[in-house]
Scaffold this active site. Structure first.
Site, PDB file in Angstrom:
ATOM      1  N   LYS A   3     -51.248  33.062   6.749  1.00  0.00           N
ATOM      2  CA  LYS A   3     -52.133  33.231   7.895  1.00  0.00           C
ATOM      3  C   LYS A   3     -52.589  31.881   8.466  1.00  0.00           C
ATOM      4  O   LYS A   3     -52.413  31.621   9.639  1.00  0.00           O
ATOM      5  CB  LYS A   3     -53.339  34.093   7.511  1.00  0.00           C
ATOM      6  CG  LYS A   3     -52.947  35.485   7.006  1.00  0.00           C
ATOM      7  CD  LYS A   3     -54.142  36.266   6.543  1.00  0.00           C
ATOM      8  CE  LYS A   3     -53.742  37.564   5.851  1.00  0.00           C
ATOM      9  NZ  LYS A   3     -53.128  38.536   6.750  1.00  0.00           N
TER      10      LYS A   3
ATOM     11  N   ASP B  29     -61.294  35.586  -2.639  1.00  0.00           N
ATOM     12  CA  ASP B  29     -60.058  35.776  -1.896  1.00  0.00           C
ATOM     13  C   ASP B  29     -60.312  35.257  -0.488  1.00  0.00           C
ATOM     14  O   ASP B  29     -61.076  35.841   0.276  1.00  0.00           O
ATOM     15  CB  ASP B  29     -59.700  37.263  -1.877  1.00  0.00           C
ATOM     16  CG  ASP B  29     -58.433  37.573  -1.082  1.00  0.00           C
ATOM     17  OD1 ASP B  29     -57.861  36.650  -0.471  1.00  0.00           O
ATOM     18  OD2 ASP B  29     -58.029  38.755  -1.075  1.00  0.00           O
TER      19      ASP B  29
ATOM     20  N   TRP C  24     -58.912  45.130   0.655  1.00  0.00           N
ATOM     21  CA  TRP C  24     -58.387  44.169  -0.319  1.00  0.00           C
ATOM     22  C   TRP C  24     -59.347  43.976  -1.478  1.00  0.00           C
ATOM     23  O   TRP C  24     -58.918  43.837  -2.633  1.00  0.00           O
ATOM     24  CB  TRP C  24     -58.065  42.847   0.381  1.00  0.00           C
ATOM     25  CG  TRP C  24     -57.107  43.060   1.506  1.00  0.00           C
ATOM     26  CD1 TRP C  24     -57.334  42.858   2.833  1.00  0.00           C
ATOM     27  CD2 TRP C  24     -55.777  43.600   1.408  1.00  0.00           C
ATOM     28  NE1 TRP C  24     -56.232  43.223   3.566  1.00  0.00           N
ATOM     29  CE2 TRP C  24     -55.268  43.666   2.728  1.00  0.00           C
ATOM     30  CE3 TRP C  24     -54.980  44.009   0.347  1.00  0.00           C
ATOM     31  CZ2 TRP C  24     -53.983  44.159   3.000  1.00  0.00           C
ATOM     32  CZ3 TRP C  24     -53.699  44.500   0.618  1.00  0.00           C
ATOM     33  CH2 TRP C  24     -53.220  44.564   1.928  1.00  0.00           C
TER      34      TRP C  24
END
Length: 369
Positions: free
Chosen positions: A205, A181, A114
């Site tokens: 999540k 992030d 990511w």
């Protein structure tokens, strides 16, 4: 598998033990309240899926969700909280579009898939300086040695790496704006969120249901680039419109609001952190002592959200996954890039589920001894 009454019964109840990496497990009471709202939202005679997003009832939901984020994270007044669409992936380009001036440089630390995707998008808007990377070791650790360039517009990190199972254990000291992030460990542990200038996270999540992305941004960071920004991608427009610039992901925001309420009722981040620490300690202890399994991450950088491990005999991995499925243990297959197993232990996962996972590992090991 047939067992005598004297054998250990792993399936202590009928609950599925959900270790999926995302979308992931939600608190039972959130699901219950959401199911009622799907039929009748707060006595309105309409489903939460049917109400207007600019009506007073939903605007109250949006405001409560934004307020709860600020309260739980103890954010300073300079922060604005937004709920946007496009996932964390859209933020890979929206952040440099808003923060990185043409011809200037942003610093990035590459700790997995990511972060590497974020680096790729940032290159469209300015220069990128990858000041550290763990790619050569298959992302099995967090880089420790790096120098932060003082002329960079910001430093970007990914606090938890879902695919490879690494996690920053502390916030790097930075004299330039810090961007993070936090998609897979947001609200899971105590930290000084005010050390950051922009935090973003897909909510699916630890915060809610797929479809919404939370962005907490300091207003003082905005309006400094000279490029023209499309209206829908300009953070200032979303702030001015209270995340209502266009139709927001109504249901995802509602689930997020309920999940944030639930977290506050548990005692907030400090309380859930204690439970998360216990879950991770239990599982990693079994990984370290069970002869069939081996962790893939250096111990000091292990994620408390996503535990990644393998078997020394890969031919047994599929058999173990099938065994776990029979025991109502789901979502443990590792990402296609890393293989092996990945056990995700987000906030809503009960400690009991980790106990069941550990018991399954022990039982399987005994059978194969």
């Amino acid at each position: 598998m047939e067992r005598s009454k004297n054998e250990f019964n792993l399936n202590r109840n009928m609950k599925v033990h959900n270790f999926n990496a995302g979308p992931s497990i939600l608190p039972n009471e959130v699901l219950y309240k959401a199911s009622k709202a799907l039929i009748d939202f707060e006595g309105s005679g309409m489903s939460i899926l049917e109400i207007g997003h600019r009506t007073a009832p939903f605007m109250a939901v949006m405001e409560e969700a934004r307020s709860l984020v600020k309260e739980l994270m103890q954010l300073e007044d300079d922060f604005e909280v937004l709920f946007l669409q496009g996932g964390a992936t859209m933020q890979f380009m929206q952040i440099p579009m808003n923060l990185l001036e043409n011809g200037e440089t942003a610093a990035y630390i590459d700790t997995g898939v990511w972060s590497s995707k974020a680096i790729k998008e940032a290159k469209l808007f300015g220069y990128t300086d990858v000041i550290a990377s763990s790619k050569e070791s298959n992302y099995n650790h967090i880089p420790k040695q790096f120098t932060i360039p003082q002329q960079a517009s910001y430093l970007h990190i990914t606090t938890n790496n879902t695919i490879y199972g690494t996690q920053w254990q502390s916030t790097p000291e930075s004299s330039i704006p810090l961007v993070a992030d936090m998609s897979s460990d947001i609200l899971s542990r105590s930290m000084d969120f005010n050390k950051y200038s922009l935090i973003y996270a897909g909510v699916q999540k630890n915060m809610g249901a797929a479809g919404a992305t939370m962005v907490a941004v300091r207003k003082s960071m905005l309006g400094k680039v000279t490029r023209k920004i499309p209206s829908i991608l300009d953070y200032r427009n979303h702030i001015e419109n209270g995340s209502m610039l266009n139709t927001p992901p109504v249901f995802a925001v509602y689930i997020t609001m309920l999940t944030l309420r639930w977290l506050k009722e548990q005692g907030g981040i400090p309380a859930i952190e204690k439970i998360n620490d216990k879950k991770a300690a239990l599982l990693y202890d079994e990984i370290d002592h069970n002869p069939l399994f081996r962790g893939t991450v250096v111990k000091e950088d292990r994620s408390k959200m996503n535990a990644c491990f393998i078997m020394d005999k890969p031919e047994m991995e599929e058999e173990f996954i099938k065994f776990c499925k029979k025991e109502d243990i789901v979502g443990i297959k590792g990402h296609r890039l890393s293989g092996g197993f990945r056990v995700s232990m987000y906030n809503a996962l009960p400690y009991e589920s980790v106990e069941v996972m550990v018991e399954a590992m022990k039982y399987f090991s005994l059978k194969k001894a």
